[in-house]
Design an enzyme around this catalytic site. Structure first.
Site, PDB file in Angstrom:
ATOM      1  N   ASN A 111       0.861  -1.184   0.000  1.00 49.87           N
ATOM      2  CA  ASN A 111       0.000   0.000   0.000  1.00 49.87           C
ATOM      3  C   ASN A 111       0.898   1.235   0.000  1.00 49.87           C
ATOM      4  OD1 ASN A 111       0.677   0.664   2.753  1.00 49.87           O
ATOM      5  ND2 ASN A 111      -0.898  -0.752   3.468  1.00 49.87           N
ATOM      6  N   LYS A 112       0.297   2.407  -0.120  1.00 46.42           N
ATOM      7  CA  LYS A 112       1.088   3.635  -0.284  1.00 46.42           C
ATOM      8  C   LYS A 112       1.975   3.900   0.932  1.00 46.42           C
ATOM      9  CE  LYS A 112      -0.997   7.716  -0.570  1.00 46.42           C
ATOM     10  NZ  LYS A 112      -1.735   8.876  -1.146  1.00 46.42           N
TER      11      LYS A 112
ATOM     12  N   GLU B  54       3.172   1.647   3.064  1.00 46.17           N
ATOM     13  CA  GLU B  54       4.237   0.649   3.081  1.00 46.17           C
ATOM     14  C   GLU B  54       5.335   0.978   2.068  1.00 46.17           C
ATOM     15  OE1 GLU B  54       1.624  -3.266   4.445  1.00 46.17           O
ATOM     16  OE2 GLU B  54       1.776  -2.715   2.327  1.00 46.17           O
TER      17      GLU B  54
ATOM     18  N   ASP C 251      -6.098  -7.524   1.253  1.00 42.06           N
ATOM     19  CA  ASP C 251      -6.148  -8.962   0.999  1.00 42.06           C
ATOM     20  C   ASP C 251      -7.043  -9.267  -0.197  1.00 42.06           C
ATOM     21  OD1 ASP C 251      -4.491  -9.492   3.141  1.00 42.06           O
ATOM     22  OD2 ASP C 251      -6.120  -9.969   4.517  1.00 42.06           O
TER      23      ASP C 251
END
Length: 304
Positions: free
Chosen positions: A181-182, A184, A251
């Site tokens: 994700n952004k 991370e 997920d």
């Protein structure tokens, strides 16, 4: 991993501390982490084999039984007596999360378990069309084990896609696709934040230059997702009509990408359909599996 929810109502503050008092009404327990990914794949009509670790405890046995009952192949799940089964307990007042409590041990598994797990997964690879690595930094996907598994998959000509965790993306070298994700991605790139899509594209391309990987798919919660290769950038804006809860949406995107790539769709089409799947997921509360019919329905709605 187990997702445990305590549902109730919070109508007053505690006299002991400035916190709400949750009047619990009921509890639910569902597979979380890689288990949630497996359930998402199952709802997409995939045949699923899963590997990993659980503890020698009631939670682990119940988790494996639930996956078995759903006809997910659990032969690759090993018992590690040195750790409990990871449990994430969420306290919910209506649709609002008040608190999350995690029970876990995150040390890397020992070398004996590593060899046993790798041997078990090798047996399942022959029947696999796609390999999904769902990393939660819980001690399974260590750098050494991850590289051994990716090299094994490459040898058997199986594409690997990764839902990453942590700062060391080099351990995923050789994967076909990595889906951070952004937040991370910013952490792995050691930047304070990503202000816009132009910055995201530049940071993602730098990351791709560091690791041997074809694509990054960056999820942006209720803002959709982006597909980046070394030469291309594609934005897939949000498709959701309403956003109630982003829990488990990553997920859902990950499972959907894996499924649509496994059945032979091109990467752009897979991302478009995964974005529709995310739109369904965020419109519900909690970690939920999304069906092909739900994806088709929201896709048709957005085509009008």
């Amino acid at each position: 991993m187990v997702d445990h929810y305590i549902w109730g109502a919070a109508k007053r503050l505690s006299p002991e501390a400035p916190v709400p008092v949750l009047s619990a009404k009921n509890e639910t327990v569902t597979p979380g982490g890689a288990g949630n990914v497996a359930q998402n794949l199952l709802q997409l009509n995939a045949r699923v084999a899963i590997g990993g670790l659980v503890g020698n405890d009631d939670a682990g046995r119940a988790l494996v039984k639930q996956l078995d009952d759903e006809l997910i192949n659990t032969a690759g799940i090993l018992v590690d007596p040195g750790r409990p089964t990871t449990i994430k307990s969420r306290m919910m007042a209506g649709n609002h999360q008040l608190l999350r409590v995690d029970k876990e041990v995150t040390e890397n598994m020992n070398s004996a378990l590593e060899q046993q797990l790798l041997a078990g997964l090798e047996k399942e690879l022959e029947a696999a069309d796609m390999v999904l690595l769902s990393d939660y930094n819980k001690g399974v996907l260590s750098p050494s084990f991850t590289q051994k598994l990716i090299r094994l998959c490459t040898k058997k000509r199986k594409k690997v896609i990764v839902d990453p965790k942590g700062l060391y993306y080099e351990k995923y070298s050789g994967a076909y696709l990595i889906k951070p994700n952004k937040r991370e991605l910013a952490e792995a790139a050691v930047v304070e934040g990503i202000a816009n899509d132009k910055e995201l594209d530049a940071i993602a391309k730098k990351m791709l230059a560091k690791i041997k990987c074809n694509y990054l798919v960056v999820t942006k919660s209720e803002e959709g997702l982006d597909l980046i290769s070394k030469k291309e950038y594609h934005n897939f804006p949000v498709k959701a009509n309403e956003v109630f809860d982003v829990t488990g949406a990553g997920d859902t995107v990950f499972a959907s990408l894996g499924y649509f790539l496994a059945i032979g769709l091109d990467i752009k089409t897979a991302c478009e359909l995964a974005n529709y799947a995310a739109a369904v997921a965020v419109s519900k509360v909690g970690s939920v599996a999304v069906t092909i019919d739900e994806i088709a329905a929201i896709a048709a709605q957005n085509k009008k």
